[in-house]
Every structure is written in structure tokens, then in C-alpha cells.
Write an enzyme that holds these catalytic residues in place. Sequence first.
Site, PDB file in Angstrom:
ATOM      1  CE1 TYR A  30     -16.743  -4.359   1.647  1.00 18.08           C
ATOM      2  CE2 TYR A  30     -16.290  -5.755   3.528  1.00 18.08           C
ATOM      3  CZ  TYR A  30     -16.990  -5.410   2.355  1.00 18.08           C
ATOM      4  OH  TYR A  30     -17.947  -6.633   1.831  1.00 18.08           O
ATOM      5  NE  ARG A  49     -22.843  -0.003   4.847  1.00 15.62           N
ATOM      6  CZ  ARG A  49     -23.123  -0.418   3.732  1.00 15.62           C
ATOM      7  NH1 ARG A  49     -23.938  -1.170   3.457  1.00 15.62           N
ATOM      8  NH2 ARG A  49     -22.425  -0.030   2.395  1.00 15.62           N
ATOM      9  NE  ARG A  98      -2.199 -16.301  13.115  1.00 21.40           N
ATOM     10  CZ  ARG A  98      -3.123 -17.305  13.746  1.00 21.40           C
ATOM     11  NH1 ARG A  98      -2.875 -17.695  15.033  1.00 21.40           N
ATOM     12  NH2 ARG A  98      -4.073 -17.720  13.303  1.00 21.40           N
ATOM     13  CG  HIS A 100      -7.265 -15.984  18.277  1.00 18.19           C
ATOM     14  ND1 HIS A 100      -6.101 -17.263  18.227  1.00 18.19           N
ATOM     15  CD2 HIS A 100      -7.947 -16.505  17.405  1.00 18.19           C
ATOM     16  CE1 HIS A 100      -6.263 -17.853  17.395  1.00 18.19           C
ATOM     17  NE2 HIS A 100      -7.494 -17.595  16.652  1.00 18.19           N
ATOM     18  CE  LYS A 144     -19.609  -2.668   2.374  1.00 13.88           C
ATOM     19  NZ  LYS A 144     -20.481  -3.718   1.692  1.00 13.88           N
ATOM     20  CD  GLU A 176     -27.004 -10.108   3.159  1.00 18.50           C
ATOM     21  OE1 GLU A 176     -27.408  -8.912   2.871  1.00 18.50           O
ATOM     22  OE2 GLU A 176     -26.049 -10.312   3.877  1.00 18.50           O
ATOM     23  CG  LEU A 200     -23.959  -4.909   4.746  1.00 21.55           C
ATOM     24  CD1 LEU A 200     -23.470  -4.538   6.148  1.00 21.55           C
ATOM     25  CD2 LEU A 200     -22.743  -5.031   3.765  1.00 21.55           C
TER      26      LEU A 200
END
Length: 277
Positions: A30, A49, A98, A100, A144, A176, A200
Site C-alpha cells: 500500500y 516506493r 487458499r 500459500h 510497505k 523507527e 521503511l
Amino acid sequence: MVFLNGEFIPKNQASISVMDRGFLFGDGVYEVIPVYAGKVFRLNEHLARLQNSLDSIQISNPYSTEKWQSILTQLLEQAPESDQSIYLQITRGADTARKHRFSELTPTVFIELNPLVPKTKSELETGYHAIIQPDFRWERCDIKATSLLANIMYAQQAKQHQVEEVILHRDQSITEGATSNVFVIRNNTLFTHPTGKHILSGITRDLVIESACHCALNIQESIITIDEVFNADEVWISSSTREVMPITMIDSKQINNGKIGRHWSNVYDHYQALKNA
């Protein structure tokens, strides 16, 4: 109205498949992009980014830069000349079962707007509080990613302790904040953790460094210890919604006798000048 997979639709009508890997695994990335007076702020840097995050988890970027610009322009027509925060999310897409392991899927793209109301300088001058906790997140904090469970737990800790942020450390070295980058000022030098997999690298972080350079601060991207934080002249955090925020108390210990410093004020003013320009 929101944007979902090529359509602009009312938010309460937007839906995705229960087999979407973003829903099942948090398999996506995101971006949060500020908009000031109807203008998207440093879009190219945010898209760069975004591309780095997509490349890191092997999702193909569904749109060109020109297409992203067109989509955002249309979405922002709902809120002309106002400050907004763009939330943009891309997941790997919906699979048939579903599992992996993943194959090439059509990415799910979701974008929405939220009002952006940064705190005023007078509000920030009161100073904010934080706590320090061990950094137990995964080793690729430079991506991110939408899988933010650790950050959620830190945010809840901040709420329970009635503080603004949780500052994180690995083996006594500050990385951070749970939702921010961290800066320490000592002897006219700004210290912040170097870019790499443990943080990040925020677009706002770069703006703070740019403003600090303009204000004649020395810049040193290096490891900061917990002791150095407690003995700092000033401590700041930054994010796209907070901009640059002074921290005046950490773990109930005052920084700079609980007062903001002159360097923060100067950097804040220059940051605003960049933003308004």
C-alpha cells in the site's frame, strides 16, 4: 466514491472476493499519499516506493505512471482544492483456492480518499509522548506491506499508554516508530537510522532531512542507541499525516526538560514552505 479494479463506485458497494489473497494472507502492498489544496504531493516519489514494494513481493504493477495520475485526478475531482490523504492498496489478487504458493493473478487495486487535517504548529508546540519497545517485526520493514499485525499491536499499546507513538529498538538500537520515522538531534546534528531492510524509508523522512539541511543541521544516518535518545537535545517523529512532530517525553522521561527545541521549529517552518510551494 472509491476506485476498485477499474471502476469508480460508492464505498458501501465496493466488495472483493473472499479468495483475495490480500484478505486471506495480507498479500499486498500500500501507499499513503498526501494531497494539499487539491495537488498530489510528490507523486513520483510515492509511485517509486510503490514500485519497489511490488517488485519485492513479485506483483506486476497494473498501471503506468500516466494511468495512476489519471485515476487519482478523477478521484480527486470529488474533493477539489482540499487536503486529502490517498490510501492506495494493491493485492496479488483472487485465487481459486487458499494456498500459500502463488501464481500470476490479476491484482486487486483499491483507492480511497480521507480528509487530511495536519496539526497546527501551535498544537505541535505542546509536545507529544512516546514509549520504547523491542522491535519484533519481520526483517523486511522496507516493504510497505499490508500485513501490519505487529504495527497494530504497537498502536494499541500506544493507545493503552495514552501516548502518540511506540518507538522501536533492535538490541538497544532505535529503528523507527511503529507508524513513523524517528530523528534525534544532538549538538546541531540530526541522527536517523540509515535506510535498509529494518525501516521503511518514508517520503516524509526525506523531506525532513531536506528541511534539516536547509536549516544548517548536520545529517548523520547512523545507528542511534536508547541512551542517546534519552540524552538527546530533541526527538522528532515523521509520517505523511503527522508531518514532523516533536516528542518531549519517552517512557515518562522528559526530553529537553519537556520542551520543544528551536531546531524543530525551524525545520517545521521549512517543511511547510516546501509543502505550500
